[in-house]
Design an enzyme around this catalytic site. Sequence first.
Site, PDB file in Angstrom:
ATOM      1  N   HIS A 123      -1.535   3.962   9.988  1.00 48.67           N
ATOM      2  CA  HIS A 123      -0.028   4.442  10.463  1.00 48.67           C
ATOM      3  C   HIS A 123       0.058   5.219  11.467  1.00 48.67           C
ATOM      4  O   HIS A 123       0.690   6.636  11.268  1.00 48.67           O
ATOM      5  CB  HIS A 123       0.559   4.533   9.181  1.00 48.67           C
TER       6      HIS A 123
ATOM      7  N   GLU B 204       4.348  -5.852   8.246  1.00 46.03           N
ATOM      8  CA  GLU B 204       2.855  -5.705   7.806  1.00 46.03           C
ATOM      9  C   GLU B 204       2.520  -6.886   6.938  1.00 46.03           C
ATOM     10  O   GLU B 204       1.290  -7.058   6.835  1.00 46.03           O
ATOM     11  CB  GLU B 204       2.832  -4.623   6.878  1.00 46.03           C
TER      12      GLU B 204
ATOM     13  N   HIS C 134      10.337  -4.130   3.551  1.00 45.31           N
ATOM     14  CA  HIS C 134      10.488  -2.732   3.563  1.00 45.31           C
ATOM     15  C   HIS C 134      10.942  -2.052   5.008  1.00 45.31           C
ATOM     16  O   HIS C 134      10.309  -2.862   6.050  1.00 45.31           O
ATOM     17  CB  HIS C 134       9.669  -1.874   2.921  1.00 45.31           C
TER      18      HIS C 134
ATOM     19  N   HIS D 178       0.742  -1.123  -0.081  1.00 45.98           N
ATOM     20  CA  HIS D 178       0.090   0.136  -0.021  1.00 45.98           C
ATOM     21  C   HIS D 178       1.000   1.095  -0.116  1.00 45.98           C
ATOM     22  O   HIS D 178       0.272   2.300   0.614  1.00 45.98           O
ATOM     23  CB  HIS D 178      -0.976  -0.068   1.409  1.00 45.98           C
TER      24      HIS D 178
HETATM   25  C1  DHB Z   1       5.814   3.388   2.861  1.00 47.87           C
HETATM   26  C2  DHB Z   1       4.899   3.570   3.845  1.00 47.87           C
HETATM   27  C3  DHB Z   1       4.235   2.383   3.990  1.00 47.87           C
HETATM   28  O1  DHB Z   1       3.153   2.352   5.040  1.00 47.87           O
HETATM   29  C4  DHB Z   1       4.344   1.136   3.332  1.00 47.87           C
HETATM   30  O2  DHB Z   1       3.800   0.193   3.750  1.00 47.87           O
HETATM   31  C5  DHB Z   1       5.392   1.141   2.395  1.00 47.87           C
HETATM   32  C6  DHB Z   1       5.961   2.390   1.984  1.00 47.87           C
HETATM   33  C7  DHB Z   1       6.637   4.696   2.206  1.00 47.87           C
HETATM   34  O3  DHB Z   1       6.312   5.877   2.958  1.00 47.87           O
HETATM   35  O4  DHB Z   1       7.102   4.773   1.184  1.00 47.87           O
HETATM   36 FE    FE Z   2       2.436   0.706   5.438  1.00 52.31          FE
END
Ligand code: DHB
Ligand code: FE
Length: 279
Positions: A59, A240, A193, A12
């Site tokens: 978030h 996540e 990530h 997302h």
């Molecule tokens: C980013 C934010 C998110 O919540 C995520 O799941 C993936 C990437 C971002 O800020 O790049």
């Molecule tokens: Fe996220």
Amino acid sequence: MAKVIAGMGTSHVPGLGAAMDNGKTQETYWRQLFEGLQPLRAWHRTNVPDVNIIVYNDHATEFSLDSYSTFTIGVGETFKPADEGWGPRQVPNMSGYPNLAWHIIESAMAEEFDLAVNASMDLDHGFTVPLSIAYGQPKEWPTSVIPVCVNVIQHPLPTALRCYKLGQAIGRAVASFPEQINIGIWGTGGLSHQLGGERVGVVNPDFDKKFLDNLSRDPLANTRISHTEFMREAGCEGVEMIMWNVMRGALEDDVDEVFRLYHIPVSATAYGAIILENK
Ligand code: DHB
Ligand code: FE
């Protein structure tokens, strides 16, 4: 009775929403990704359920760390896109489906799954970006939605297995809902990530691909991954991915994988999407 027809997992990443909102999808950085998403969008054009149950995480936008429930379900008639600091995304409001949301709460409660209830939560990029990925930029969203928010922010987090079991409970609730409607279930977030700290930008294609393979063919393997393993292998925010287990738990054991995309990088993350149909 209601019926789950299919599940989707998708990252997302907010940058994807911004790319669509600002007309940048044809720019060099984004073109290949959005081309890769075309079959996903084609699938969504011909497979429009009445309701999508969307499992996502907030978030720390709507919920402050002072009070963060493990699982929260939205029972509102409508939901608004959240203001994440630069104004809400210019996307349509989302229509809820309170009767089914309350049925899920009652059915899950009878199975000792107690969900927090919220009638007015604003929905951040974890929810609205997947809608845009699936449906583009319509004047109105083509389906109703039920938001299910999972705490992946404030430790202790629910285990990967607990998430799968929540999905199973949602699946049973849908199967006992006395309306002949079709249901989609989505899990959002991931894939690997990390957005801050020493390992910012970490991605792990081997781990991500194994997770996607397991979703298709060996979903229980993904329930045995600890939070430490998720974070070590896929970065802090990679955890996540437990939300995809909720989606998978609501599907049948045997599914058909009809779409998969894996793309690096999107922002500082690995983008992944999968669609699984019940047979
Ligand atoms: C980013 C934010 C998110 O919540 C995520 O799941 C993936 C990437 C971002 O800020 O790049
Ligand atoms: Fe996220």
